[in-house]
Design a protein around this motif. Structure first.
Motif, PDB file in Angstrom:
ATOM      1  N   ILE A 119      19.315   4.384 -11.935  1.00  0.00           N
ATOM      2  CA  ILE A 119      17.699   4.017 -12.689  1.00  0.00           C
ATOM      3  C   ILE A 119      17.058   4.412 -13.648  1.00  0.00           C
ATOM      4  O   ILE A 119      16.688   3.144 -14.589  1.00  0.00           O
ATOM      5  CB  ILE A 119      16.905   3.553 -11.166  1.00  0.00           C
ATOM      6  N   SER A 120      16.999   5.695 -14.192  1.00  0.00           N
ATOM      7  CA  SER A 120      16.037   6.390 -14.554  1.00  0.00           C
ATOM      8  C   SER A 120      16.999   6.141 -16.127  1.00  0.00           C
ATOM      9  O   SER A 120      15.924   5.639 -16.760  1.00  0.00           O
ATOM     10  CB  SER A 120      16.799   7.923 -15.162  1.00  0.00           C
ATOM     11  N   PRO A 121      17.954   5.621 -16.891  1.00  0.00           N
ATOM     12  CA  PRO A 121      18.352   5.787 -17.986  1.00  0.00           C
ATOM     13  C   PRO A 121      17.994   3.889 -18.243  1.00  0.00           C
ATOM     14  O   PRO A 121      18.316   4.372 -19.189  1.00  0.00           O
ATOM     15  CB  PRO A 121      19.989   6.206 -18.044  1.00  0.00           C
ATOM     16  N   VAL A 122      17.757   3.558 -16.852  1.00  0.00           N
ATOM     17  CA  VAL A 122      18.287   1.730 -16.802  1.00  0.00           C
ATOM     18  C   VAL A 122      16.726   1.620 -17.953  1.00  0.00           C
ATOM     19  O   VAL A 122      16.277   1.597 -18.774  1.00  0.00           O
ATOM     20  CB  VAL A 122      18.127   1.249 -15.624  1.00  0.00           C
ATOM     21  N   PHE A 123      15.809   2.391 -17.280  1.00  0.00           N
ATOM     22  CA  PHE A 123      14.414   1.766 -17.241  1.00  0.00           C
ATOM     23  C   PHE A 123      13.821   2.235 -18.926  1.00  0.00           C
ATOM     24  O   PHE A 123      13.392   2.314 -19.630  1.00  0.00           O
ATOM     25  CB  PHE A 123      13.187   3.156 -16.371  1.00  0.00           C
ATOM     26  N   LEU A 124      14.463   3.982 -19.297  1.00  0.00           N
ATOM     27  CA  LEU A 124      14.353   4.434 -20.457  1.00  0.00           C
ATOM     28  C   LEU A 124      15.258   3.513 -21.600  1.00  0.00           C
ATOM     29  O   LEU A 124      14.549   3.970 -22.191  1.00  0.00           O
ATOM     30  CB  LEU A 124      14.603   5.855 -20.453  1.00  0.00           C
ATOM     31  N   ILE A 125      16.124   2.850 -21.259  1.00  0.00           N
ATOM     32  CA  ILE A 125      16.579   1.986 -22.153  1.00  0.00           C
ATOM     33  C   ILE A 125      16.219   0.813 -22.128  1.00  0.00           C
ATOM     34  O   ILE A 125      15.653   0.684 -23.779  1.00  0.00           O
ATOM     35  CB  ILE A 125      18.497   1.787 -21.549  1.00  0.00           C
ATOM     36  N   LEU A 126      15.670   0.383 -21.825  1.00  0.00           N
ATOM     37  CA  LEU A 126      14.510  -0.677 -21.376  1.00  0.00           C
ATOM     38  C   LEU A 126      13.668   0.390 -22.379  1.00  0.00           C
ATOM     39  O   LEU A 126      13.396  -1.063 -23.062  1.00  0.00           O
ATOM     40  CB  LEU A 126      13.567  -0.993 -20.675  1.00  0.00           C
ATOM     41  N   SER A 127      12.646   1.141 -22.075  1.00  0.00           N
ATOM     42  CA  SER A 127      11.630   1.810 -23.115  1.00  0.00           C
ATOM     43  C   SER A 127      12.218   2.048 -24.872  1.00  0.00           C
ATOM     44  O   SER A 127      10.980   1.039 -25.669  1.00  0.00           O
ATOM     45  CB  SER A 127      11.417   2.654 -22.541  1.00  0.00           C
ATOM     46  N   PHE A 128      12.621   2.686 -24.680  1.00  0.00           N
ATOM     47  CA  PHE A 128      13.312   2.644 -25.898  1.00  0.00           C
ATOM     48  C   PHE A 128      13.658   1.654 -27.168  1.00  0.00           C
ATOM     49  O   PHE A 128      13.901   0.907 -28.169  1.00  0.00           O
ATOM     50  CB  PHE A 128      14.815   3.667 -26.160  1.00  0.00           C
ATOM     51  N   GLY A 129      15.072   0.882 -26.316  1.00  0.00           N
ATOM     52  CA  GLY A 129      15.187  -0.598 -26.423  1.00  0.00           C
ATOM     53  C   GLY A 129      14.385  -1.228 -27.126  1.00  0.00           C
ATOM     54  O   GLY A 129      14.800  -2.234 -28.257  1.00  0.00           O
ATOM     55  N   THR A 130      13.490  -1.540 -26.512  1.00  0.00           N
ATOM     56  CA  THR A 130      12.737  -2.840 -26.146  1.00  0.00           C
ATOM     57  C   THR A 130      11.325  -2.761 -27.538  1.00  0.00           C
ATOM     58  O   THR A 130      11.462  -3.227 -28.165  1.00  0.00           O
ATOM     59  CB  THR A 130      11.669  -2.787 -25.600  1.00  0.00           C
ATOM     60  N   LEU A 131      11.036  -1.874 -27.497  1.00  0.00           N
ATOM     61  CA  LEU A 131      10.250  -0.831 -28.935  1.00  0.00           C
ATOM     62  C   LEU A 131      10.608  -0.716 -29.891  1.00  0.00           C
ATOM     63  O   LEU A 131      10.059  -1.260 -31.182  1.00  0.00           O
ATOM     64  CB  LEU A 131       9.583  -0.029 -27.985  1.00  0.00           C
ATOM     65  N   LEU A 132      11.406  -0.335 -29.667  1.00  0.00           N
ATOM     66  CA  LEU A 132      12.921   0.100 -31.321  1.00  0.00           C
ATOM     67  C   LEU A 132      12.934  -1.527 -31.742  1.00  0.00           C
ATOM     68  O   LEU A 132      13.063  -1.599 -33.531  1.00  0.00           O
ATOM     69  CB  LEU A 132      13.878   0.708 -30.953  1.00  0.00           C
ATOM     70  N   TYR A 133      13.208  -2.354 -31.133  1.00  0.00           N
ATOM     71  CA  TYR A 133      13.639  -3.551 -31.932  1.00  0.00           C
ATOM     72  C   TYR A 133      12.672  -3.919 -31.781  1.00  0.00           C
ATOM     73  O   TYR A 133      12.516  -4.809 -33.179  1.00  0.00           O
ATOM     74  CB  TYR A 133      14.223  -4.637 -29.911  1.00  0.00           C
ATOM     75  N   TYR A 134      11.458  -4.052 -31.504  1.00  0.00           N
ATOM     76  CA  TYR A 134      10.016  -4.605 -32.039  1.00  0.00           C
ATOM     77  C   TYR A 134       9.599  -4.087 -33.342  1.00  0.00           C
ATOM     78  O   TYR A 134       9.245  -5.108 -34.217  1.00  0.00           O
ATOM     79  CB  TYR A 134       9.269  -4.887 -31.544  1.00  0.00           C
ATOM     80  N   VAL A 135       9.769  -2.786 -32.933  1.00  0.00           N
ATOM     81  CA  VAL A 135       9.054  -2.434 -34.993  1.00  0.00           C
ATOM     82  C   VAL A 135      10.167  -2.096 -35.767  1.00  0.00           C
ATOM     83  O   VAL A 135       9.328  -2.622 -36.737  1.00  0.00           O
ATOM     84  CB  VAL A 135       8.778  -0.375 -34.283  1.00  0.00           C
ATOM     85  N   THR A 136      11.307  -2.615 -35.194  1.00  0.00           N
ATOM     86  CA  THR A 136      12.482  -2.473 -36.535  1.00  0.00           C
ATOM     87  C   THR A 136      12.831  -4.113 -36.407  1.00  0.00           C
ATOM     88  O   THR A 136      13.431  -4.339 -38.106  1.00  0.00           O
ATOM     89  CB  THR A 136      13.992  -1.738 -36.414  1.00  0.00           C
TER      90      THR A 136
END
Length: 555
Positions: free
Chosen positions: A26-43
Motif C-alpha cells: 500500500i505505501s508505494p502505491v499511494f506515493l506513486i499516485l501522489s508523485f505520478g499524478t502531480l508531476l504529470y500535471y505540472v509537466t
C-alpha cells in the motif's frame, strides 16, 4: 532463555506477516499516485492553464539575479517572499534562464518538497507508512480539487501554498524535537545531537518565515506556537514542570527565530522602503458595514474551492448531481471534522491535540481576515484554511481508527469517502491531455515573434509575462498599461530600466488584443502621438492578437 532471532529470520518473519505485506504494497502505491499524478500535471496539462499571474514567483527570483540583491528597491513587488521558492528557483534560472523549462522544473521541485514534507509530518506523529502515504495522497489530491486550487498549489509558489508547507514543516520539527527532549536531562549523546539539530532547524525555519512578512508569520508561526501554549495550559500537569518547560523551550526557539527574521526583513526592505502593495492591501481592515456580507460569502467561497458549481438546469438526482452531492458532503466533512476533535480531546494523543489547536488558531486568523479584512474578495485566499482542515480531518480519522466498534466503522467510512474523492481528482488530472496548452493563442504569438526575430516589446499584464515564458527565453515582454489611447509604463512587477533602449535592438513590438488595438488605432490617436522618428514597420495578426512592430522604442 531463547536466543535472539537472526537477521535472516527477522526478515522472513517481516515478509510473512500479513500486516507488513499490506504495508509494503500500500505505501508505494499511494506515493506513486501522489508523485505520478502531480508531476504529470505540472509537466504537462498545467501549461494549458498557465497565465501571467503564475509567473510571479519565478519573476521575483529573476529579479534577485538581475539586481544582485535579495530584494530590489527598483522593483515594484506584488508580494515580498525572499524565503521559499528562491532557494531552488535562483539556481534553476541560472542554468535554464527565464524560460518555461525553469518554471516547470521549479514547480516539480516544490511538488516533491510538499509531498515529502506531508509524509514526514505524518511519520513524525508515529503513523505507519501505509497510513502516512495514504494521508499524503488524500492531502495533495484534495488540494487539487479545482482549476483554481491546482493553480494556487502547483503553478506558482505564494503565500497560500507556502503557508501550508511551512505549517507542516513547523509541526514536523516541533514533534520531533519534543520527542527527543522526552528523556531530558538524562539523554543519550545521539539524542542530544539530534535535539540540537532540530532546535537549530526550527529556529532557522522561523527566521526564514519571518523574512516573508507578517502575513506568513500569522499563517504559520502564530498558530503553531499558540497551539503549543494552549496544549500546555489545558494539560493536567502543572504550568511549571519538566514537560511544560520543554514546550516553553520550543516556543522560545520559535520566538528567537521569528525575531531574528523580522530584523532581517527590516534590513532587506531598507527599513520598510521596499513594500508589496498588492499583498499589503489585503491585510487591512474592511469597513464594519461589510463584515456581515463578508461572512455570508464564506459558504460559496469555500465550496467553490472544491470546484462545486450548481447548474440549475440539472436534474437533482442525475449522475452529475450525485457526484456533486458527494463533493459537497466531502467539503462539509472536511470543514466540520477538525472541530469534532475537541469533542474527543481527552482521548487524543499529544500530536493530535497540537494539530487541533493549530487548526483552531489558524481558523481564527483566517476568519478575522475574511470577515474583517479583504480576504473575502477571492476564494483562493481560503487555501491555507482548507489545507489545515484536511490535515486536521485526517488526524481525526486516524484517531478513530485506533478505537474499536462504531468509532472504527465511522473512520473506515470517512476514509473511503476521502480516498474516493481523492481518486476522482486524480482521475480528472490523468484524463487531461498532456499537450494541453501547446495550441494556446499566446503560445502561437510567442512562436510567431521568435520566428520573425522580434525579441523585445511590450504588452499589458495578462499578456506580457505569459508570452515571455511561452517563448522559452526567445522574447522579452515588459508590462505596460493602456488607458484609452495612451500606452504607459507600468511599474507594478517591473524594473524601471526594462523600459530603456537596449543597445543593438533594431525594433520593438507592442502586443495588443483586438479591443486594445481598436482603442489605440481605430478610436484613439495613439499613432499621431508617437514621436516623429518612431515608425510602424509591420502589423501582424496572430490568433486573437495584433503585433505592432516599431523601428524604435516607443518610450
Amino acid at each position: 532463555m531463547t536466543a535472539p532471532a537472526s537477521i535472516k529470520e527477522r526478515i522472513k518473519v517481516f515478509f510473512t506477516t500479513p500486516r507488513n505485506i499490506f504495508e509494503i504494497i500500500i505505501s508505494p502505491v499511494f506515493l506513486i499516485l501522489s508523485f505520478g499524478t502531480l508531476l504529470y500535471y505540472v509537466t504537462g496539462p498545467a501549461l494549458g492553464y498557465f497565465h501571467s499571474d503564475c509567473s510571479d514567483s519565478l519573476l521575483w527570483a529573476q529579479v534577485m539575479i538581475e539586481s544582485g540583491n535579495i530584494l530590489s528597491e527598483d522593483f515594484a513587488y506584488a508580494a515580498i517572499l525572499p524565503f521559499g521558492s528562491p532557494l531552488w528557483m535562483v539556481p534553476i534560472l541560472k542554468i535554464f534562464g527565464y524560460t518555461m523549462k525553469a518554471q516547470i522544473l521549479s514547480m516539480c521541485v516544490f511538488t516533491v518538497i510538499f509531498i515529502l514534507s506531508a509524509l514526514s509530518l505524518f511519520r513524525a506523529m508515529k503513523w505507519r507508512y501505509s497510513v502516512s502515504s495514504g494521508a499524503t495522497f488524500c492531502l495533495v489530491m484534495l488540494l487539487s480539487a479545482s482549476v483554481k486550487l491546482r493553480e494556487i498549489m502547483w503553478e506558482h509558489v505564494i503565500y497560500y501554498s507556502l503557508g501550508i508547507l511551512f505549517t507542516m514543516l513547523l509541526l514536523n520539527l516541533v514533534f520531533r524535537l519534543y520527542d527527543k527532549l522526552s528523556d531530558f536531562p538524562r539523554m543519550k549523546l545521539s539524542d542530544i545531537i539530534k535535539a540540537a539539530i532540530y532546535a537549530l532547524l526550527l529556529t532557522l525555519l522561523c527566521a526564514g518565515i519571518a523574512t516573508d512578512g507578517f502575513q506568513l508569520i500569522g499563517l504559520t508561526v502564530v498558530p503553531v506556537a499558540a497551539a503549543i501554549v494552549a496544549y500546555t495550559l489545558f494539560q493536567t500537569d502543572n504550568i511549571i514542570s519538566k514537560p511544560t518547560l520543554k514546550r516553553y523551550a520550543i516556543c522560545a526557539f520559535m520566538a528567537i527565530g521569528t525575531v531574528i527574521g523580522i530584523v532581517m526583513l527590516n534590513k532587506l526592505t531598507n527599513d520598510g522602503a521596499i513594500t508589496a502593495g498588492y499583498a499589503d492591501a489585503y491585510s487591512k481592515w474592511a469597513p464594519m458595514s461589510a463584515w456581515v456580507d463578508n461572512a455570508l460569502l464564506f459558504p460559496s467561497r469555500y465550496l467553490s474551492l472544491f470546484g462545486i458549481e450548481i447548474d440549475v438546469s440539472e436534474e437533482l438526482f442525475s449522475g452529475n448531481s450525485i457526484m456533486l452531492i458527494i463533493s459537497i458532503i466531502t467539503a462539509l466533512i472536511i470543514l466540520v471534522l477538525p472541530f469534532v476533535l475537541f469533542a474527543r480531546y481527552k482521548h487524543l494523543d499529544k500530536y493530535s491535540k497540537v494539530v487541533a489547536w493549530t487548526h483552531l488558531v489558524l481558523t481564527v486568523v483566517i476568519m478575522l481576515g475574511f470577515i474583517c479584512g479583504g480576504l473575502a474578495n477571492a476564494n483562493w485566499r481560503l487555501t491555507p484554511f482548507l489545507g489545515s482542515s484536511i490535515i486536521a480531518s485526517l488526524v481525526f480519522i486516524k484517531h478513530l481508527l485506533g478505537n474499536k466498534g462504531a468509532c472504527r466503522r465511522v473512520a473506515v467510512l470517512l476514509s473511503l469517502l476521502l480516498i474516493f474523492a481523492s481518486l476522482q481528482n486524480a482521475k480528472v488530472i490523468k484524463e487531461m491531455d498532456k499537450d494541453f496548452g501547446k495550441e494556446d493563442s499566446l503560445q502561437k504569438v510567442a512562436d510567431t515573434l521568435a520566428e520573425k526575430g522580434y525579441t523585445r516589446g511590450y504588452a499589458t499584464f495578462w499578456n506580457a509575462a505569459e508570452t515571455a515564458l511561452r517563448s522559452d527565453g526567445a522574447v522579452d515582454v515588459i508590462t505596460v498599461e493602456i488607458s484609452g489611447d495612451v500606452v504607459m509604463k507600468r511599474r507594478y512587477q517591473t524594473m524601471s530600466y526594462w523600459f530603456d533602449d537596449v543597445e543593438g535592438q533594431k525594433d520593438y513590438f507592442l502586443l495588443l488584443d483586438m479591443t486594445e488595438y481598436d482603442d489605440l488605432f481605430n478610436m484613439g490617436e495613439f499613432r499621431d502621438s508617437l514621436p516623429k522618428d518612431v515608425k510602424i514597420i509591420e502589423e501582424i495578426e496572430c490568433a486573437e492578437y495584433i503585433i505592432v512592430v516599431f523601428n524604435k522604442n516607443i518610450f
